[in-house]
Design a protein around this motif. Structure first.
Motif, PDB file in Angstrom:
ATOM      1  N   GLU A  44      38.916  34.504  40.292  1.00  0.00           N
ATOM      2  CA  GLU A  44      39.065  35.547  39.879  1.00  0.00           C
ATOM      3  C   GLU A  44      39.464  36.470  39.955  1.00  0.00           C
ATOM      4  N   THR A  45      39.907  36.933  38.409  1.00  0.00           N
ATOM      5  CA  THR A  45      40.911  38.394  38.576  1.00  0.00           C
ATOM      6  C   THR A  45      40.302  39.409  39.784  1.00  0.00           C
ATOM      7  N   GLY A  46      41.718  39.654  40.476  1.00  0.00           N
ATOM      8  CA  GLY A  46      41.185  40.888  41.366  1.00  0.00           C
ATOM      9  C   GLY A  46      40.539  39.773  42.742  1.00  0.00           C
ATOM     10  N   ASP A  55      36.102  36.539  33.730  1.00  0.00           N
ATOM     11  CA  ASP A  55      36.074  38.170  33.065  1.00  0.00           C
ATOM     12  C   ASP A  55      35.081  38.092  32.086  1.00  0.00           C
ATOM     13  N   GLN A  93      45.263  43.309  33.868  1.00  0.00           N
ATOM     14  CA  GLN A  93      43.569  44.127  33.004  1.00  0.00           C
ATOM     15  C   GLN A  93      42.431  42.392  33.296  1.00  0.00           C
ATOM     16  N   HIS A  94      41.154  43.791  33.131  1.00  0.00           N
ATOM     17  CA  HIS A  94      39.896  43.018  33.091  1.00  0.00           C
ATOM     18  C   HIS A  94      39.375  42.935  31.831  1.00  0.00           C
ATOM     19  N   ASN A  95      40.561  43.357  31.308  1.00  0.00           N
ATOM     20  CA  ASN A  95      39.537  43.036  29.354  1.00  0.00           C
ATOM     21  C   ASN A  95      40.156  41.775  28.402  1.00  0.00           C
TER      22      ASN A  95
END
Lengths: 457, 341
Positions: free
Chosen positions: A80-82, A137, A103-105
């Motif tokens: 996952e992101t992050g 996300d 970014q998360h979008n």
């Protein structure tokens, strides 16, 4: 007498022992300067050497050739992101690779790959790091794994295409197949997420999966052990096959088997350096202490680096080529309809089958074309018929109108004629009347004069 | 290990790889190896894998009978890998057609295992009419390529395809001292296109040094004149360094060799050699014959290169030809005349 027999037996017994001893000695005999004892492989006779031949330099020759050629290694980071994927890559290879964090979008999962050339002493490595952008996300994550599987398959396909080409350049081909997949597990401390399980299940037959617990400085030591046990049991119960470090080579079997017990590795990544004691170490600094990346008590980063790079890099590449790639190749070729031959019929040529399939396909194509053409012709005919009908109708209408028009015209002409006749008659009457009138006037003139005279009289 | 300066980080355009160099400091007493990544450990891993797997080498020896082929093989590998086809006591038997005999041996040295296959061709050039004597040999070589190709195209293929392709063909030139015979020229011309040929002058102890040099020069001229490219081929030199090394070798071919598997006492040491009334010829003495150069070329330095050229060049040529053949055959059968790329 009996003692003679006993002596005889004894001598015979000793003789046998000597015979067997010489026989065994003869097998591993020393002749010439020195020799080495070998085991025979299948179908080949083992031959002892009587001197130094020199082919023990073969591994060196092989290694030199590879060094000249360079190596390539491709890592896929799924998570996952992050979760710190890019930071971990930076820490592992000791360089700053990429740019800004994502970014998360993101609307869907995309894979971004970057290639770097690293060099250490005389070894050149072409490292490709593939990152999943936007994994986990979305609101609906059902298709997240699909783009990853597709990417891996595309790399296999590219290699397969190159291998099947007629004129091919395999040894200078840049191998983009993924050798290792680092799966980043979020440090919840409880268990694997269902997204993780599904993705890993889909990937385990395509790539070597090494699961790691990311940002593990968020979990305490006791929780960590429980977490690891839970994860491994979940993986086993779901039948996910993660990569096991090989234990068949004695030099590394021991270390590999201990490491196998430490999976998944709990890592912390950091590129910042902090001064501890009198040296600079990579660490993360918190108000309550500092987590040192390369301290084995703090996290398993060193173990991961050891296993991934220093001990098993070659094995990862080999597994990818001999297991995952072969599986893909087999499935793909069987899908396309090729099959291997029975030992007794003539050897099958890939090209022949391909050609046969192609012809079949072309035949189908032609048939379809014919059908479509006929349908088209049919339609055209129908349309033509319709148009003809319409034309006919129009003609009829035109005729009718024309007739109507003529009738009308005729009527009008008749009327005109009768009018003309009337007019003529009238004219005639008029002239006749005028004539009469003029005559009457003349006569009447005289009569009127007479009348006037009479009156005057 | 020298220290390499770390250049400032560059942001590369996405298509091009960026070049980074990793610093390797000398590990001090209290310092862990801190910025050492460990990429060069892959060399050790490769070496381990190579030792575990072992190597394969297939050598073919071609030449008339009596030129010492088997003896040379035995001398090269210091073991009885080749049985002499003509025994001292039995009747000499010249076979009617060329036989191809292939015998495999497992040898090991310092932990390195090798499967050596010696392919012998008794009967070559022995008949009165030697026309087309190269055909059985060409057929054999192509059959090995074919076998490898079939295994490679298989769907379920083995982890390691057994390599029976002929890596190197040693051609024995009889020491006439004049020039190459038409048979030699013809054979080498045809076979240099499908396999690596290493020509050697057999039984070179019958030539004096001047005769030897003259003979070699004549041979080199003739090879050049006929366009025969023997190993190491000029066109496959990879870089300037290679070319330099190979040029030196090319000036020395064909090697004048003497083979022997018997030892004699010379100057207090036991050496392989041939003892005659006028002296003892030491096989491994480069002043006497060039056996050591041949051995170094074949085994100690260029073995990997020989195998490489066989698999990536000769085999690929065969494969291209074969697949194209198949293509045209099918196209003709279909009557379309369409050829796939």
């Amino acid at each position: 007498m009996s003692s003679c027999i006993k002596l005889g037996h004894l001598l015979w017994y000793i003789y046998n022992i000597i015979v067997t001893l010489t026989q065994t000695c003869h097998r591993s005999t020393v002749h010439g300067l020195f020799s080495t004892h070998v085991q025979s492989g299948e179908g080949a006779r083992a031959v002892p050497l009587a001197g130094h031949v020199g082919f023990d330099s073969m591994p060196d020759q092989l290694v030199n050739k590879s060094v000249n050629h360079g190596f390539c290694f491709n890592i896929l980071c799924v998570g996952e992101t992050g979760l710190g994927k890019s930071t971990l890559m930076d820490t592992l290879f000791n360089t700053k690779f990429e740019g800004e964090p994502t970014q998360h979008n993101q609307p869907g999962v995309q894979l971004k790959s970057n290639t770097y050339e690293l060099q250490e002493s005389n070894v050149r490595l072409k490292l490709t790091v593939v990152n999943t952008v936007g994994f986990g996300d979305q609101i609906n994550k059902e298709d997240s794994y699909k783009s990853i599987v597709e990417f891996i398959d595309t790399q296999f396909e590219a290699y397969l295409q190159e291998e099947l080409k007629i004129k091919r350049t395999l040894h200078s081909y840049h191998d983009t197949r993924i050798h290792a997949c680092l799966y980043f597990i979020a440090p919840t401390g409880h268990s694997l997420k269902s997204l993780d399980l599904v993705t890993m299940k889909k990937l385990d037959s395509k790539v070597n999966i090494i699961p790691i617990i990311a940002k593990s400085d968020a979990i305490s030591k006791s929780e960590l052990t429980k977490f690891k046990i839970k994860i491994t049991s979940e993986l086993v119960s779901n039948g996910v096959q993660i990569y096991q470090f090989p234990t068949d080579d004695e030099t590394v079997a021991e270390i590999n088997s201990t490491m196998n017990g430490h999976l998944p590795f709990a890592v912390v990544g950091s590129t910042e350096e902090v001064k501890i004691g009198n040296k600079m170490v990579k660490a993360r600094q918190y108000p309550w202490g500092t987590v040192q990346v390369e301290n084995e008590n703090h996290c398993d980063f060193v173990k991961l680096r050891e296993m991934l790079i220093r001990v098993n890099m070659e094995d990862l590449r080999e597994q990818t080529h001999t297991r995952h790639y072969e599986l893909y190749r087999r499935c793909k070729l069987e899908e396309m309809g090729f099959k291997d031959t029975d030992p007794d019929c003539k050897p099958f040529s890939l090209q022949e089958t391909y050609e046969a399939k192609r012809n079949e396909f072309m035949g189908d194509l032609q048939k379809k074309e014919e059908e479509m053409r006929q349908m088209f012709v049919q339609r055209v005919k129908e349309k033509e018929a319709e148009l003809k009908e319409a034309e006919k109708e129009l003609h009829e209408k035109f005729d009718r109108l024309k007739k109507l028009h003529q009738d009308e015209k005729k009527k009008l002409e008749d009327k005109k004629k009768s009018l003309d006749d009337e007019l003529n008659g009238f004219k005639q009457k008029k002239t006749a009347a005028e004539l009469l009138q003029s005559q009457a006037q003349q006569a009447g003139g005289s009569t009127t004069l007479k009348r006037d005279k009479e009156r005057k009289k | 290990m020298s220290e390499v300066a770390v250049p400032e980080m560059m942001m590369p355009p996405p298509a091009m790889p960026a070049a980074f160099q990793v610093e390797k400091p000398v590990p001090g007493p209290g310092m862990g190896d801190f910025s050492y990544v460990g990429i060069d450990a892959i060399l050790e891993q490769m070496r381990r894998k190579a030792m575990k797997q072992g190597f394969e080498l297939n050598i073919m020896v071609v030449g008339q009978s009596g030129l010492g082929k088997s003896t040379l093989m035995n001398t090269l590998f210091k073991s009885k890998v080749s049985r002499k086809s003509v025994q001292a006591t039995s009747q000499e038997k010249i076979p009617k057609t060329i036989d191809i005999k292939s015998v495999s041996h497992d040898i090991e040295e310092k932990g390195v295992r090798m499967k050596l296959t010696v392919i012998d061709t008794p009967g070559f050039g022995d008949q009165i009419n030697n026309e087309n004597c190269w055909q059985p040999i060409m057929k054999f070589i192509n059959a090995q390529y074919e076998q490898y190709l079939q295994e490679e195209i298989n769907i379920n293929r083995k982890k390691r395809i057994p390599d029976s392709r002929v890596h190197c063909c040693i051609y024995f030139i009889p020491p006439t001292g004049h020039c190459l015979r038409p048979l030699d020229v013809e054979f080498m011309r045809r076979l240099s296109k499908v396999v690596n040929i290493v020509p050697v002058i057999a039984k070179a102890d019958t030539l004096t040094l001047e005769e030897r040099d003259f003979f070699k020069q004549k041979i080199r001229e003739e090879l050049r004149a006929n366009g025969i490219d023997v190993y190491p081929q000029k066109e496959f030199d990879e870089d300037a360094e290679d070319r330099m090394i190979n040029d030196k070798i090319r000036e020395m071919i064909p090697f004048a060799v003497v083979g022997s598997d018997q030892e004699y006492q010379v100057n207090g040491r036991r050496l392989l050699g041939r003892k005659t009334k006028w002296g003892t010829i030491e096989v491994e003495n480069i002043a006497h014959c060039e056996f050591a150069y041949l051995r170094d070329l074949l085994i100690r330095t260029h073995m990997e290169n020989i195998k490489d050229i066989t698999s990536s060049i000769h085999y690929e040529v065969y494969r291209v030809r074969r697949l194209n053949e198949n293509n045209t055959a099918i196209a003709h059968a279909n009557g379309t005349g369409q050829i796939l790329s």
